[in-house]
Every structure is written in C-alpha cells, then in structure tokens.
Design an enzyme around this catalytic site. Structure first.
Site, PDB file in Angstrom:
ATOM      1  N   ARG A   1     114.675  -3.957  -9.542  1.00  0.00           N
ATOM      2  CA  ARG A   1     115.939  -3.237  -9.786  1.00  0.00           C
ATOM      3  C   ARG A   1     115.982  -2.690 -11.206  1.00  0.00           C
ATOM      4  O   ARG A   1     116.529  -1.617 -11.450  1.00  0.00           O
ATOM      5  CB  ARG A   1     117.129  -4.170  -9.546  1.00  0.00           C
TER       6      ARG A   1
ATOM      7  N   ASP B   1     111.295  -3.965  -4.018  1.00  0.00           N
ATOM      8  CA  ASP B   1     112.636  -3.991  -3.414  1.00  0.00           C
ATOM      9  C   ASP B   1     113.044  -2.548  -3.162  1.00  0.00           C
ATOM     10  O   ASP B   1     112.268  -1.624  -3.416  1.00  0.00           O
ATOM     11  CB  ASP B   1     113.641  -4.723  -4.328  1.00  0.00           C
TER      12      ASP B   1
ATOM     13  N   HIS C   1     114.672  -4.595   2.487  1.00  0.00           N
ATOM     14  CA  HIS C   1     114.533  -4.305   1.058  1.00  0.00           C
ATOM     15  C   HIS C   1     113.277  -3.457   0.825  1.00  0.00           C
ATOM     16  O   HIS C   1     112.474  -3.735  -0.066  1.00  0.00           O
ATOM     17  CB  HIS C   1     114.478  -5.608   0.246  1.00  0.00           C
TER      18      HIS C   1
ATOM     19  N   GLU D   1     118.085 -10.451   4.187  1.00  0.00           N
ATOM     20  CA  GLU D   1     119.056  -9.363   4.344  1.00  0.00           C
ATOM     21  C   GLU D   1     118.523  -8.170   5.152  1.00  0.00           C
ATOM     22  O   GLU D   1     118.657  -7.024   4.725  1.00  0.00           O
ATOM     23  CB  GLU D   1     119.528  -8.891   2.962  1.00  0.00           C
TER      24      GLU D   1
ATOM     25  N   TRP E   1     118.897 -19.884  -0.016  1.00  0.00           N
ATOM     26  CA  TRP E   1     119.797 -19.233  -0.986  1.00  0.00           C
ATOM     27  C   TRP E   1     121.199 -19.060  -0.427  1.00  0.00           C
ATOM     28  O   TRP E   1     122.164 -19.014  -1.154  1.00  0.00           O
ATOM     29  CB  TRP E   1     119.241 -17.882  -1.440  1.00  0.00           C
TER      30      TRP E   1
HETATM   31  C1  ACM Z   1     118.908 -12.644  -1.992  1.00  0.00           C
HETATM   32  O1  ACM Z   1     119.740 -12.894  -2.883  1.00  0.00           O
HETATM   33  N1  ACM Z   1     119.001 -11.531  -1.294  1.00  0.00           N
HETATM   34  C2  ACM Z   1     117.807 -13.550  -1.697  1.00  0.00           C
END
Ligand code: ACM
Length: 530
Positions: free
Chosen positions: A162, A191, A262, A326, A407
């Site tokens: 990022r 990402d 991602h 995600e 997480w």
């Molecule tokens: C995450 O925070 N997407 C692993």
C-alpha cells in the site's frame, strides 16, 4: 557527533526519570525470565577485547558493531582476558529453544547458549543492560540471567504494497526487531494497490503493477487524494540484501504473495488473471476490492506456480504466506465460466472453491518443500458481512499442515481451528493491528494481549505458535505516521511474545521503555502514544 547525541540523550533520560531510575533493578525489553543481581557494576573500558569461537563470527562481529555504534567502545577480537566472551555449550538446556545465559561478574561478561541464535539474544540483552553515565563511562550491572522465549513465533508484518518504503526503511525495521528479539519478518509484498517484487517471467507485474496514479488519504473512508504517482518495487538483488541482513539478525523473512483476492495490481498488469478479464488500473483507493483471480483457469495456476518458483528461489523460508483474506465472491458468482466449473466439479459454494484452490497451492508448495500459511479466511468460515453465510461456509477442509494466521472472527474459531490440528499465529486485529490508533489499541492493551485466548483448553495451547503484530500500509505514505504507530507498541508485542505472562509487569516495562524511546528518538523515529 553520534556519541555526543547519545550522551545527551542518556543525560536527558537520567534527568527525566530522576533518582528513582537508579534504584530500579536492571530491566530490559522484553523482560528476561530469570535474573539475579549482585551488588555493583562492571565498568567497560573504551577499548576492550571480545572472544568467540569461529562459529560465532557473525554474532561477534555484530556485537563489536553494536558496542561501537551504541557506546563508542572499540572492540578487538582476542582470546585471553576478554571483557566479553561468547560461547556455544551443547549441554545447556532451556524450556524453549534459543535460550541463553548471561553472567556479568566483577571482571567480565559471559554469554553462552546452545546455538548462535541464543547467543544473539544474549547480545541484545547485554546492549540494553549497558548504561552510559553522563561522563561517558559505560557500566553493566552485575547480574546472572537465564532467558528463553515464551513463544517461538514473534512476528512483525510490514505492508510494502500500500505504501512502498524501500530497502533502507526495511533494514531499519529489522534492526529494531532484532533489538526486541522479534524473529519473524512477515513481508506483505503484493496487494491491490501495488506489486512490489521483481518477477522475471512476468515483467509487467512491476512495470505496471508497481505504480498507481494517486493515493486515497485517510484510509478507505478518506475523501481526499494525494495526487502524486506512487510506486516502486524490490529487485531480486534488493531482496537478497534484505534477506542477508535479516539472517545475520536471526530473523526469518516470510514473503506474502496474496491470492486469489487482493489481486488488482497483478490483474492490472495481466488482465487474464482476473475473473472478468477486463482491463483495470492499479487502484488508488483502499478497502476490499472486487477483483479476484479466475482460479478455474490453468493459465492462472501456471502463473502462480511460476511466481512461486521465483519467490522460492529467492527466499529460504520454509513457510510461504499466500494471504487468502477478504475474497469477495461476487465475480465468481457472476461468471458463467466459474459457475460451470463449480457444477462440473461438484463444488457447492464459493468458499469451497477457495478452500480447494488453496489446497491445490498448498500441495504445490509441499512438492517444492515449503509449507503454506494464510489468513484465517482460508479455513472457509464466514467472517465477513459482505459474503452470504451460505456462500461463505465451506464443507471442504483445509489441507493439513497449513499455518493459520488468525486475524478476524469469533474467538471460538481459534479453538475450532486448533482442534482441527492446525498451527495458529494469533494476530487478532483488535489487539495487534499497528495501524489502529492509540484510542483503539492503547499501549496497555497491546501489552496485555495473550496469544493464547482465554479459555482455550490446555491441550490445544501447543497449537498457538505465537503472535504477529501488523503495520498495514493504507496510511503510511508518511514515514512519521508509520513510526508513530509502531513505536512504542512494537516493544509491548515483543514482551508478549518473549516473556512468560507471570514475569510480565507493566509498571517496570514502562520504566524500561523510557530508555528505548530515547534511542528511537535519537535515531529519528517518531514515537507515538505520548
Ligand atoms: C487483513 O487484515 N485483511 C488480514
């Protein structure tokens, strides 16, 4: 000049903390497991001799460098009458691997361990024990220490995707990890917003995927943009340098190559990787994107294998992180090709499709002698509001041997995952995300984190390898912003990972932290939470 600044910093520290400081027993971060102190101190001369066997050449060289850089002491290597000696002793035994002993007598300092890593940790403890008096004299308290880590996995994650930071910043972070005995550098290299690692077979990954036109400011809810093009990437030579630097500091570097979500930066470079096949640009905004790989395509598998081959050739890590978090299922649900594939193979849900894909990559990595790690989304349990429960709950089981980095989700999922036999790294976001501000995660909360969740049955505790703390990069265009959230919380996580809970003590941690804060400020790092 550097020495003068050190002197001033320690004088200021003495003034700031007053006489109470002198009365406190010796203390380092992370706190050691066992320390007994005798009266008095050992004075370290400005020029001294250190002794070590050939196998500890790297550690001895670093010790000499630390003595010089931290205290202006010149160290020569010698045999007899050494002021500091390092040794390997196979007969030593500790409750966990990489323990060490450190003894400071009236005449010398001795560090001994079973292996070089233990010796390295002893050196880090010694560095923090040395006090530079206002007149420049260096002393070490007379102590006898037996020390070893509580957990074997003590990780710091850096998101270079990022906000690309580059080699010098990474080397600096590795130095601070080493100081704190953190031993896993989890390097988030790919990402949506940037691909950061040179892959020779697919040059567009860095020609196109490493650059974006602007950057959303203030995270995914931000309304303004930094209008500058942002980007950069690590060449293979850069990565080799980082790996050598980390290895000398006994830090394992684990690369993360995100899949199948991602993925926008890679899809921007090669649109055929994506489920829609449409051309996109590297996103300038944050938040979870819709772009996901078409994991039904053999060409995509070939791509993944080719990239993994280049990663494996570079990184000696036995563990490769594949992200897996995600994944929005919308594109798979809307794709006739993916739907036909699922029907043909009797795959019920998108979550099952992801688990089966993840397992294929896991077996691929196993064949290449590596082990897979991923975020806990890869277990196929629903943890996101944007995917329906029916879609997001898999019946397929994740491949054995996968390391799950927890997480997000109900804490019961940790127990479920442990019961299924997976090793777990606890990176629960409410407790370990360094991009969260100090209101969300005050220093005390970071310090009180327990990688073993409350109530986890005793027999499952061995499944918890340790913890990770994560510096996500959506808002780290500014180095200051980044450092102010890392420091000082990284010290709290280091103590969580190293020091047995019964030896932790927040009040003495805070007192000891003053010394580290002075060092970080001296090095130009912004320290936050004050
Ligand atoms: C995450 O925070 N997407 C692993």
């Amino acid at each position: 000049m550097k020495l003068l600044r050190t002197l001033l910093a320690s004088a200021a520290l003495l003034l700031a903390t007053g006489m109470a400081q002198a009365a406190q027993p010796a203390r380092v971060i992370p706190a050691v497991q066992d320390m007994t102190a005798a009266d008095g101190t050992l004075a370290l001369p400005r020029t001294l001799t250190i002794a070590y066997p050939q196998e500890l050449e790297g550690e001895g060289t670093l010790l000499a460098q630390y003595l010089h850089d931290d205290f202006g002491i010149r160290a020569a290597v010698g045999k007899g009458n050494a002021a500091i000696s390092l040794s390997l002793d196979p007969a030593l035994s500790f409750p966990q691997e990489h323990g060490y002993t450190l003894r400071v007598s009236g005449t010398d300092v001795r560090i001994a361990a079973k292996d070089a890593t233990g010796v390295f940790y002893g050196i880090q403890t010694l560095r923090q024990l040395v006090t530079m008096e206002a007149d420049g004299r260096c002393t070490v308290p007379r102590v006898s220490i037996t020390d070893y880590p509580a957990y074997r996995w003590r990780a710091f994650m850096h998101d270079d995707s990022r906000s690309f930071k580059g080699k010098d910043i990474v080397l600096g972070l590795l130095d601070e990890m080493a100081r704190l005995k953190l031993n896993v550098f989890h390097w988030h290299l790919t990402d949506d917003q940037g691909w950061r690692i040179e892959i020779e077979k697919y040059p567009r990954l860095t020609e196109v995927g490493a650059w974006r036109d602007s950057t959303q400011l203030g995270g995914y809810r931000g309304k303004t943009f930094d209008p500058h093009r942002h980007g950069g990437f690590y060449t293979k030579q850069d990565i080799r340098e980082v790996l050598a630097y980390a290895k000398a500091r006994h830090i394992l570097v684990i690369p993360e190559f995100e899949m199948p979500g991602h993925e926008s930066a890679a899809i921007a470079a090669y649109p055929w990787l994506g489920t829609t096949g449409k051309e996109i640009k590297v996103p300038c905004t944050f938040g979870v994107q819709y772009e996901v790989m078409d994991i039904t395509s053999p060409r995509v598998y070939r791509f993944i294998e080719d990239v993994l081959d280049e990663i494996i050739e570079l990184f000696p890590s036995p563990i490769i992180h594949i992200g897996g978090d995600e994944v929005k299922f919308d594109q798979w649900k809307a794709s006739p090709r993916v739907q036909a594939y699922m029907k043909e193979h009797g795959i019920d849900t998108p979550a099952d499709l992801q688990v089966l894909f993840t397992n294929d990559i896991s077996y691929m990595l196993n064949r290449k002698g590596r082990r897979m790690m991923g975020w806990n989304d890869i277990t196929g349990n629903k943890i996101h509001e944007y995917n329906d429960a029916d879609d997001a709950t898999a019946r397929q089981k994740l491949a054995e041997g996968t390391i799950v980095q927890f997480w997000k989700g109900d804490l019961d999922l940790i127990e479920k995952t442990a019961r299924q036999g997976y090793d777990i790294v606890n990176s629960y976001h409410y407790m370990t995300y360094l991009d969260y501000d100090y209101k969300q995660i005050p220093l005390r909360q970071a310090y009180d984190f327990s990688p073993i969740p409350e109530g986890l049955p005793k027999e499952l505790e061995k499944r918890i390898l340790g913890l990770g703390c994560q510096m996500w990069g959506e808002e780290t265009l500014s180095d200051e912003w980044m450092y102010s959230r890392i420091f000082p919380r990284i010290a709290a996580y280091a103590e969580v990972g190293w020091t047995l809970p019964q030896r932790k003590d927040y009040a003495s941690f805070l007192r000891s932290l003053e010394g580290l804060k002075a060092i970080w400020k001296e090095k130009g790092y912004t320290v936050g939470g004050e």
